[in-house]
Design a protein around this motif. Sequence first.
Motif, PDB file in Angstrom:
ATOM      1  N   GLY A  37       0.768  -1.232   0.000  1.00 56.39           N
ATOM      2  CA  GLY A  37       0.000   0.000   0.000  1.00 56.39           C
ATOM      3  C   GLY A  37       0.799   1.282   0.000  1.00 56.39           C
ATOM      4  O   GLY A  37       0.236   2.345   0.200  1.00 56.39           O
ATOM      5  N   ARG A  38       2.098   1.238  -0.204  1.00 52.86           N
ATOM      6  CA  ARG A  38       2.865   2.486  -0.214  1.00 52.86           C
ATOM      7  C   ARG A  38       2.533   3.315  -1.442  1.00 52.86           C
ATOM      8  O   ARG A  38       2.401   4.531  -1.371  1.00 52.86           O
ATOM      9  CB  ARG A  38       4.354   2.186  -0.168  1.00 52.86           C
ATOM     10  CG  ARG A  38       5.160   3.475  -0.256  1.00 52.86           C
ATOM     11  CD  ARG A  38       6.601   3.300  -0.002  1.00 52.86           C
ATOM     12  NE  ARG A  38       7.276   4.592  -0.128  1.00 52.86           N
ATOM     13  CZ  ARG A  38       8.528   4.762   0.076  1.00 52.86           C
ATOM     14  NH1 ARG A  38       9.285   3.757   0.440  1.00 52.86           N
ATOM     15  NH2 ARG A  38       9.068   5.950  -0.066  1.00 52.86           N
ATOM     16  N   TYR A  39       2.402   2.699  -2.606  1.00 48.45           N
ATOM     17  CA  TYR A  39       2.137   3.416  -3.845  1.00 48.45           C
ATOM     18  C   TYR A  39       0.720   3.148  -4.318  1.00 48.45           C
ATOM     19  O   TYR A  39       0.217   2.041  -4.207  1.00 48.45           O
ATOM     20  CB  TYR A  39       3.119   2.995  -4.948  1.00 48.45           C
ATOM     21  CG  TYR A  39       4.547   3.353  -4.638  1.00 48.45           C
ATOM     22  CD1 TYR A  39       5.461   2.380  -4.287  1.00 48.45           C
ATOM     23  CD2 TYR A  39       4.970   4.673  -4.684  1.00 48.45           C
ATOM     24  CE1 TYR A  39       6.775   2.702  -3.996  1.00 48.45           C
ATOM     25  CE2 TYR A  39       6.278   4.998  -4.391  1.00 48.45           C
ATOM     26  CZ  TYR A  39       7.180   4.019  -4.045  1.00 48.45           C
ATOM     27  OH  TYR A  39       8.468   4.351  -3.757  1.00 48.45           O
ATOM     28  N   THR A  40       0.119   4.188  -4.861  1.00 50.09           N
ATOM     29  CA  THR A  40      -1.173   4.053  -5.507  1.00 50.09           C
ATOM     30  C   THR A  40      -0.958   4.389  -6.963  1.00 50.09           C
ATOM     31  O   THR A  40      -0.408   5.443  -7.280  1.00 50.09           O
ATOM     32  CB  THR A  40      -2.203   5.028  -4.889  1.00 50.09           C
ATOM     33  OG1 THR A  40      -2.295   4.768  -3.495  1.00 50.09           O
ATOM     34  CG2 THR A  40      -3.546   4.890  -5.541  1.00 50.09           C
ATOM     35  N   LEU A  41      -1.370   3.488  -7.853  1.00 47.55           N
ATOM     36  CA  LEU A  41      -1.156   3.670  -9.283  1.00 47.55           C
ATOM     37  C   LEU A  41      -2.475   3.986  -9.963  1.00 47.55           C
ATOM     38  O   LEU A  41      -3.491   3.345  -9.699  1.00 47.55           O
ATOM     39  CB  LEU A  41      -0.532   2.410  -9.887  1.00 47.55           C
ATOM     40  CG  LEU A  41       0.785   1.965  -9.268  1.00 47.55           C
ATOM     41  CD1 LEU A  41       1.219   0.633  -9.869  1.00 47.55           C
ATOM     42  CD2 LEU A  41       1.857   3.007  -9.458  1.00 47.55           C
ATOM     43  N   SER A  42      -2.439   4.968 -10.863  1.00 43.79           N
ATOM     44  CA  SER A  42      -3.621   5.332 -11.634  1.00 43.79           C
ATOM     45  C   SER A  42      -3.221   5.414 -13.095  1.00 43.79           C
ATOM     46  O   SER A  42      -2.257   6.114 -13.433  1.00 43.79           O
ATOM     47  CB  SER A  42      -4.174   6.688 -11.186  1.00 43.79           C
ATOM     48  OG  SER A  42      -4.543   6.649  -9.833  1.00 43.79           O
ATOM     49  N   PRO A  43      -3.938   4.723 -13.977  1.00 45.71           N
ATOM     50  CA  PRO A  43      -3.572   4.766 -15.397  1.00 45.71           C
ATOM     51  C   PRO A  43      -3.862   6.135 -16.008  1.00 45.71           C
ATOM     52  O   PRO A  43      -4.837   6.793 -15.658  1.00 45.71           O
ATOM     53  CB  PRO A  43      -4.438   3.676 -16.021  1.00 45.71           C
ATOM     54  CG  PRO A  43      -5.564   3.472 -15.072  1.00 45.71           C
ATOM     55  CD  PRO A  43      -5.073   3.842 -13.713  1.00 45.71           C
ATOM     56  N   THR A  44      -2.976   6.547 -16.907  1.00 46.35           N
ATOM     57  CA  THR A  44      -3.159   7.782 -17.672  1.00 46.35           C
ATOM     58  C   THR A  44      -3.105   7.425 -19.143  1.00 46.35           C
ATOM     59  O   THR A  44      -2.934   6.263 -19.504  1.00 46.35           O
ATOM     60  CB  THR A  44      -2.079   8.824 -17.334  1.00 46.35           C
ATOM     61  OG1 THR A  44      -0.807   8.289 -17.680  1.00 46.35           O
ATOM     62  CG2 THR A  44      -2.103   9.207 -15.874  1.00 46.35           C
ATOM     63  N   GLY A  45      -3.175   8.408 -20.007  1.00 48.32           N
ATOM     64  CA  GLY A  45      -3.184   8.168 -21.447  1.00 48.32           C
ATOM     65  C   GLY A  45      -1.909   7.524 -21.948  1.00 48.32           C
ATOM     66  O   GLY A  45      -1.941   6.657 -22.824  1.00 48.32           O
ATOM     67  N   ASP A  46      -0.755   7.916 -21.421  1.00 48.15           N
ATOM     68  CA  ASP A  46       0.506   7.399 -21.939  1.00 48.15           C
ATOM     69  C   ASP A  46       1.320   6.648 -20.897  1.00 48.15           C
ATOM     70  O   ASP A  46       2.503   6.410 -21.092  1.00 48.15           O
ATOM     71  CB  ASP A  46       1.339   8.540 -22.514  1.00 48.15           C
ATOM     72  CG  ASP A  46       1.663   9.595 -21.475  1.00 48.15           C
ATOM     73  OD1 ASP A  46       1.012   9.607 -20.412  1.00 48.15           O
ATOM     74  OD2 ASP A  46       2.570  10.415 -21.719  1.00 48.15           O
ATOM     75  N   GLY A  47       0.728   6.272 -19.788  1.00 51.04           N
ATOM     76  CA  GLY A  47       1.477   5.548 -18.767  1.00 51.04           C
ATOM     77  C   GLY A  47       0.680   5.414 -17.492  1.00 51.04           C
ATOM     78  O   GLY A  47      -0.519   5.168 -17.512  1.00 51.04           O
ATOM     79  N   VAL A  48       1.382   5.629 -16.362  1.00 57.76           N
ATOM     80  CA  VAL A  48       0.778   5.459 -15.051  1.00 57.76           C
ATOM     81  C   VAL A  48       1.186   6.639 -14.179  1.00 57.76           C
ATOM     82  O   VAL A  48       2.313   7.125 -14.256  1.00 57.76           O
ATOM     83  CB  VAL A  48       1.261   4.137 -14.401  1.00 57.76           C
ATOM     84  CG1 VAL A  48       0.715   3.980 -13.010  1.00 57.76           C
ATOM     85  CG2 VAL A  48       0.869   2.949 -15.248  1.00 57.76           C
TER      86      VAL A  48
END
Length: 179
Positions: A37-48
């Motif tokens: 749970g240290r990092y939260t990842l969210s997708p974007t148009g060209d990556g994360v």
Amino acid sequence: MCTAKSSSNFSAVVLLAFCLTVGGHAVAGAAPDTENGRYTLSPTGDGVLRLDTRTGAVSTCNNSGAGWACYAVPDERAAMDAEIGRLQADIGRLQAENEKLKADLASREPTVPGKIEEPLPKSDSLKKSEPKVTEGERKIEIPLPSDRDMDRMMSFLERAWRRLIEMANRVQRDVNGKI
């Protein structure tokens, strides 16, 4: 690794399951940071977009062909706080300088002898005199225009009249020429 010492199949299976469970946790003890749970990842148009939940840092991660790379997003809040700190320091410096200049000015003697502090009354030489009101009758007296004012007005009216006549003559010639 653990080995089964008893002859019974059941106890061997239990012991093997126990060894795999304990051994699996020992091997999996160093889990990646995204799993705890240290990092939260969210997708974007060209990556994360990666958010570090411990520090609050934000990074953009993308695959550039040579592998994944993450770059820190500039922190606008830190830049704004730094600018506010600089401005507050400037304000403090300017206030101190202002106080110093006020004290310096107060310590000086007047430079013009006989100077008075109150402003002189304002008078406008071009301002027309106000209509006079007499005490008994309460009539308003309006000053008449001077001869100079009358001459200027007559000159203006004569020029306007001549221009009007010239304009009428031009229109008449234009109309006669077209018929």
